[in-house]
Design a protein around this motif. Structure first.
Motif, mmCIF file in Angstrom:
data_model
loop_
_atom_site.group_PDB
_atom_site.id
_atom_site.type_symbol
_atom_site.label_atom_id
_atom_site.label_comp_id
_atom_site.label_asym_id
_atom_site.label_seq_id
_atom_site.Cartn_x
_atom_site.Cartn_y
_atom_site.Cartn_z
ATOM 1 N N LYS A 96 0.810 -1.221 0.000
ATOM 2 C CA LYS A 96 0.000 0.000 0.000
ATOM 3 C C LYS A 96 0.840 1.267 0.000
ATOM 4 C CE LYS A 96 -0.764 0.500 5.016
ATOM 5 N NZ LYS A 96 -1.797 0.491 6.075
ATOM 6 N N GLU A 97 2.128 1.156 0.313
ATOM 7 C CA GLU A 97 2.985 2.334 0.263
ATOM 8 C C GLU A 97 3.376 2.706 -1.159
ATOM 9 O OE1 GLU A 97 6.133 2.849 2.968
ATOM 10 O OE2 GLU A 97 5.190 1.695 4.577
ATOM 11 N N GLY A 98 3.132 1.783 -2.106
ATOM 12 C CA GLY A 98 3.436 2.092 -3.493
ATOM 13 C C GLY A 98 2.450 3.096 -4.066
ATOM 14 N N ALA A 99 2.952 4.036 -4.844
ATOM 15 C CA ALA A 99 2.096 5.097 -5.380
ATOM 16 C C ALA A 99 1.024 4.556 -6.312
ATOM 17 C CB ALA A 99 2.962 6.122 -6.116
ATOM 18 N N ALA A 100 1.284 3.428 -6.963
ATOM 19 C CA ALA A 100 0.329 2.887 -7.931
ATOM 20 C C ALA A 100 -0.840 2.167 -7.267
ATOM 21 C CB ALA A 100 1.035 1.936 -8.890
ATOM 22 N N VAL A 101 -0.677 1.759 -6.014
ATOM 23 C CA VAL A 101 -1.713 0.981 -5.334
ATOM 24 C C VAL A 101 -2.736 1.940 -4.734
ATOM 25 C CG1 VAL A 101 -2.204 -0.699 -3.527
ATOM 26 C CG2 VAL A 101 -0.082 -0.870 -4.856
ATOM 27 N N LEU A 102 -3.940 1.920 -5.291
ATOM 28 C CA LEU A 102 -5.005 2.819 -4.854
ATOM 29 C C LEU A 102 -5.811 2.219 -3.711
ATOM 30 C CD1 LEU A 102 -6.226 3.919 -8.399
ATOM 31 C CD2 LEU A 102 -4.518 5.025 -6.937
ATOM 32 N N GLN A 103 -6.058 0.914 -3.783
ATOM 33 C CA GLN A 103 -6.809 0.201 -2.743
ATOM 34 C C GLN A 103 -6.296 -1.236 -2.695
ATOM 35 O OE1 GLN A 103 -10.795 0.611 -4.324
ATOM 36 N NE2 GLN A 103 -11.152 2.573 -3.316
ATOM 37 N N ILE A 104 -6.350 -1.840 -1.519
ATOM 38 C CA ILE A 104 -5.871 -3.221 -1.387
ATOM 39 C C ILE A 104 -6.447 -3.835 -0.121
ATOM 40 C CG2 ILE A 104 -3.759 -2.539 -0.153
ATOM 41 C CD1 ILE A 104 -2.321 -4.831 -1.650
ATOM 42 N N SER A 120 -13.738 0.165 -4.713
ATOM 43 C CA SER A 120 -14.658 0.958 -5.530
ATOM 44 C C SER A 120 -14.162 0.957 -6.965
ATOM 45 C CB SER A 120 -14.747 2.393 -5.005
ATOM 46 O OG SER A 120 -13.485 3.021 -5.034
ATOM 47 N N LEU A 121 -15.040 0.672 -7.888
ATOM 48 C CA LEU A 121 -14.679 0.630 -9.295
ATOM 49 C C LEU A 121 -14.416 2.033 -9.823
ATOM 50 C CD1 LEU A 121 -17.329 -1.905 -10.633
ATOM 51 C CD2 LEU A 121 -14.936 -2.374 -10.109
ATOM 52 N N ASP A 122 -13.513 2.112 -10.781
ATOM 53 C CA ASP A 122 -13.309 3.359 -11.496
ATOM 54 C C ASP A 122 -14.604 3.726 -12.225
ATOM 55 O OD1 ASP A 122 -11.190 5.301 -12.473
ATOM 56 O OD2 ASP A 122 -11.986 4.574 -14.379
ATOM 57 N N SER A 242 -6.601 -6.027 -5.213
ATOM 58 C CA SER A 242 -6.002 -4.697 -5.285
ATOM 59 C C SER A 242 -6.605 -3.913 -6.443
ATOM 60 C CB SER A 242 -4.478 -4.771 -5.451
ATOM 61 O OG SER A 242 -4.131 -5.358 -6.683
ATOM 62 N N LYS A 243 -6.555 -2.621 -6.305
ATOM 63 C CA LYS A 243 -6.923 -1.681 -7.367
ATOM 64 C C LYS A 243 -5.696 -0.821 -7.592
ATOM 65 C CE LYS A 243 -10.051 2.244 -8.247
ATOM 66 N NZ LYS A 243 -11.178 3.041 -7.665
ATOM 67 N N GLU A 244 -5.105 -0.945 -8.781
ATOM 68 C CA GLU A 244 -3.830 -0.300 -9.041
ATOM 69 C C GLU A 244 -3.858 0.478 -10.348
ATOM 70 O OE1 GLU A 244 -0.335 -2.736 -8.300
ATOM 71 O OE2 GLU A 244 -1.611 -4.283 -7.404
ATOM 72 N N LYS A 245 -3.135 1.570 -10.368
ATOM 73 C CA LYS A 245 -3.023 2.377 -11.576
ATOM 74 C C LYS A 245 -1.814 1.894 -12.363
ATOM 75 C CE LYS A 245 -3.126 7.159 -13.215
ATOM 76 N NZ LYS A 245 -4.282 6.834 -14.090
ATOM 77 N N MET A 246 -2.054 1.493 -13.595
ATOM 78 C CA MET A 246 -0.994 1.037 -14.483
ATOM 79 C C MET A 246 -1.046 1.884 -15.740
ATOM 80 S SD MET A 246 -1.122 -3.092 -14.013
ATOM 81 C CE MET A 246 -1.109 -3.814 -12.367
ATOM 82 N N GLY A 247 -0.204 2.898 -15.792
ATOM 83 C CA GLY A 247 -0.277 3.841 -16.896
ATOM 84 C C GLY A 247 -1.599 4.582 -16.832
ATOM 85 N N PRO A 248 -2.309 4.671 -17.951
ATOM 86 C CA PRO A 248 -3.600 5.366 -17.948
ATOM 87 C C PRO A 248 -4.735 4.516 -17.403
ATOM 88 C CG PRO A 248 -3.091 4.584 -20.148
ATOM 89 C CD PRO A 248 -1.884 4.265 -19.303
ATOM 90 N N ALA A 249 -4.500 3.229 -17.205
ATOM 91 C CA ALA A 249 -5.568 2.305 -16.807
ATOM 92 C C ALA A 249 -5.573 2.095 -15.295
ATOM 93 C CB ALA A 249 -5.396 0.969 -17.510
#
Length: 359
Positions: A96-104, A120-122, A242-249
């Motif tokens: 969870k300390e990673g910037a890409a991890v939004l929820q986990i 929560s879904l995008d 997990s909910k993670e940001k990978m590039g624009p997705a």
């Protein structure tokens, strides 16, 4: 966590067989680790110099499937392997300390909707679900899951978004419980495109092809492939979402993390497999292998952190597939290096300041 082998001598023999070398008594752990990395991943003297300078190594591995990107990363960390593994077991705090991890979060046994209440879904995914039909959907789901979304979500009402989130949480909970009861047979067959894709079939096809890393660790291989039968008492299992940001997705995923100790004593090896059970976008299958090798010189702790990621990506097909693959491979190497440095700095900070691991 128990050793997979009865004695330290058998452990060292297993390591030697994996590396294709014969161990000599009295040799430093660093030598064994170097030999392992040289024989298994073709690291050279210059690579070890880079590692000693606290730089990360990342390179692309050859694969048999054009959709697959396989990447090796190595970094040296100034903590004992056992400490890193303890951090990894608490995967929520670790990631969870990673910037890409939004929820986990993790799933209890059995999994419950409460486990994913924070998911929560995008907004774009909610809108995509409203439009989804078998063969035409921007979210990867099975036919049963799509039927459920159409049946249970009152599209057009003020509560549609909340209902879509609740339904998706139920879908993931049911997936995890099926997987824990029936193994790969409980995984989805995605129907988002014209051609259905079985996650189970895709995963087994991937790990059987080059570069076959998981099969080099037979007990862990059997545990991951044959889960839940037989369940080894020597492996720690965690299933997390997990909910993670990978590039624009923004990608929602469910992962089975299995951690084991393959060898005891100074030349110890830990291995962990992270098997993707579900991915909302792009990934047909994904597997991560983490290895921790004792690299101590003298009394100072040192560990080689080795990570291999294999992912089959549906976007790497078609006319532009080759160009996309080249770009993705390059970016994946860059991301691998930065991620390893980030992980190293995190665990070293926690090792120096034990209270940091509880914050």
């Amino acid at each position: 966590m128990k050793s997979l082998y009865a004695t330290a001598g058998m452990c060292l023999l297993a390591v030697a067989l994996l590396a294709g070398v014969t161990l000599r008594s009295g040799r430093a752990p660093l030598d064994d680790a170097r030999l392992f990395l040289t024989n298994q991943f073709q690291l050279r003297s210059g690579d070890f110099t880079e590692l000693e300078r606290r730089r990360a190594i990342a390179r692309t591995l050859e694969t048999d499937d054009g959709r697959e990107v396989a990447t090796l990363g190595v970094v040296q960390i100034a903590v004992p392997a056992s400490f890193y593994v303890d951090q990894l077991r608490d995967v929520v705090a670790f990631k969870k300390e990673g910037a890409a991890v939004l929820q986990i979060g993790t799933f209890s046994t059995p999994a419950r909707v409460d486990d994913v209440v924070q998911l929560s879904l995008d907004d774009r995914d909610v809108e995509s679900l409203r439009r989804c039909r078998p063969g035409d959907c921007k979210v990867q789901l099975s036919a049963d899951a799509l039927d459920r979304v159409r049946r249970d979500v009152p599209w057009g009402s003020p509560g549609a978004s909340a209902a879509a989130n609740h339904t998706m949480r139920e879908v993931l909970v049911d997936l995890v419980n099926r997987y824990r009861n029936t193994g790969d047979a409980g995984l989805m067959t995605y129907v988002d495109a014209d051609r259905p894709l079985s996650v189970s079939t895709e995963f087994r096809s991937m790990i059987a092809a080059r570069p076959a890393v998981l099969e080099r660790f037979p007990e862990l291989h059997r545990h991951v492939v044959d889960f839940p039968q037989p369940q080894s008492t020597d492996v720690d299992d965690v299933v997390y979402w997990s909910k993670e940001k990978m590039g624009p997705a923004v990608i929602v995923s469910v992962t089975h993390l299995a951690i084991t100790r393959l060898a005891a004593g100074a030349s110890g090896i830990y291995a962990a497999a992270s098997k993707q059970l579900y991915g909302s976008h792009y990934f047909d299958s994904s597997l991560g292998i983490t290895l921790l090798l004792d690299a101590r010189v003298g009394n100072e702790p040192a560990t080689f952190l080795v990570y291999v990621n294999r992912s089959r990506i549906d976007a790497l097909t078609g006319f532009w597939g080759g160009m996309k693959r080249t770009i993705v491979r390059s970016r994946t190497r860059s991301t691998m290096s930065s991620s390893l440095i980030e992980a190293r700095d995190l665990v070293e900070r926690r090792f120096r300041t034990p209270s940091a691991s509880t914050q």
